[in-house]
Every structure is written in structure tokens, then in C-alpha cells.
Design a protein around this motif. Structure first.
Motif, short mmCIF file in Angstrom:
data_model
loop_
_atom_site.label_atom_id
_atom_site.label_comp_id
_atom_site.label_asym_id
_atom_site.label_seq_id
_atom_site.Cartn_x
_atom_site.Cartn_y
_atom_site.Cartn_z
N ARG A 95 2.58 4.71 13.58
CA ARG A 95 1.49 4.87 14.54
C ARG A 95 0.27 5.52 13.92
O ARG A 95 -0.76 5.62 14.57
CB ARG A 95 1.95 5.72 15.73
N GLN A 96 0.40 5.99 12.69
CA GLN A 96 -0.72 6.68 12.04
C GLN A 96 -1.01 6.04 10.69
O GLN A 96 -0.14 5.43 10.09
CB GLN A 96 -0.37 8.16 11.84
N ARG A 97 -2.23 6.22 10.23
CA ARG A 97 -2.59 5.76 8.88
C ARG A 97 -2.05 6.77 7.89
O ARG A 97 -2.52 7.90 7.82
CB ARG A 97 -4.09 5.63 8.75
N THR A 98 -1.06 6.36 7.14
CA THR A 98 -0.42 7.27 6.20
C THR A 98 -0.53 6.78 4.76
O THR A 98 0.11 7.33 3.88
CB THR A 98 1.07 7.46 6.56
N ASP A 99 -1.35 5.77 4.52
CA ASP A 99 -1.42 5.20 3.18
C ASP A 99 -1.87 6.22 2.14
O ASP A 99 -1.30 6.30 1.05
CB ASP A 99 -2.32 3.97 3.15
N GLU A 100 -2.84 7.06 2.45
CA GLU A 100 -3.29 8.06 1.49
C GLU A 100 -2.24 9.14 1.29
O GLU A 100 -2.03 9.61 0.17
CB GLU A 100 -4.60 8.67 1.95
#
Length: 130
Positions: A95-100
Motif C-alpha cells: 500500500r506504500q511506495r517502498t522502492d527507495e
């Protein structure tokens, strides 16, 4: 009878719809903290594995967390990504942008692995000059 749209046309329509949609930046979850998981992180790891549709990973990560073999990225929302130091098993919050954060976890895993490698002596000893 159903009419099938050509895949290229469907892709073009989808891209056009994305371009026309108003752009909303992802909400900032605040500063992130990366640390080795402890037993206190076990409930967050189980929740994370369930969100990532990896129930088998939940038991594996929790057992490794007690041995300090799991890196965890947490924000104000709690644990959002976890990476095993042993084999690279990864779970993250969809549900969250965790790529970084995942990239940072991999970098930190590499740093830890590099620091734990024994330092090698020179493979070839140089002869002394008399």
C-alpha cells in the motif's frame, strides 16, 4: 458477443487516462529508520508478510528476527519493509511506495556482508630483498 480491444489500443487508452488524471504526490511518511529486527518487531513482520501475501515468509522472518538476521525499515506507519540477511527474503507493504527503502535495505545488507567477510592476507608474499 464480446468485442475485444486490441492490446495496443487498450494500452494507449490506459496511458491517456493516466496522463489526464490529476497528479497527487505520494504522502510523506516521514523519516525512515533501518535497523536489525528484534522480538519486538515480530507482530509488525507478521502483519507485513500478510499484507504482502506471503504467509510462509511470516514464520521465516519472525524466527530469523530473534537471531538478528533481518533488516527492517520502519516509518511513522510502522514496519513497511523487511529483508533477510541470510537469503534476501523480502516483504514490503504493497500500500506504500517502498522502492527507495527496499534499495536502502539491499545496500545495508551488502555493507553488513562486506564487513563480516574475513580480510584476506596477500595471496602472494613478496620476497625480501637482501
Amino acid at each position: 458477443m464480446f468485442k475485444l480491444i486490441h492490446p495496443a489500443l487498450a494500452q494507449a487508452n490506459g496511458l491517456a487516462a493516466l496522463r489526464a488524471a490529476p497528479h497527487e504526490p505520494a504522502p510523506d511518511a516521514g523519516p525512515a529508520q533501518i535497523h536489525l529486527a528484534t522480538k519486538a518487531d515480530a507482530p509488525g513482520l507478521v502483519r507485513l508478510a500478510q499484507l504482502d501475501s506471503s504467509p510462509a515468509a511470516a514464520a521465516e522472518l519472525v524466527s530469523r528476527a530473534s537471531g538478528g538476521e533481518v533488516l527492517v525499515a520502519s516509518t511513522s506507519d510502522g514496519v513497511v519493509a523487511a529483508l533477510s540477511l541470510v537469503d534476501g527474503l523480502l516483504v514490503s507493504d504493497p500500500r506504500q511506495r517502498t522502492d527507495e527503502l527496499v534499495r536502502l535495505l539491499h545496500v545495508r545488507r551488502h555493507q553488513i556482508a562486506r564487513a563480516e567477510r574475513p580480510r584476506r592476507l596477500f595471496a602472494v608474499l613478496r620476497p625480501r630483498h637482501s
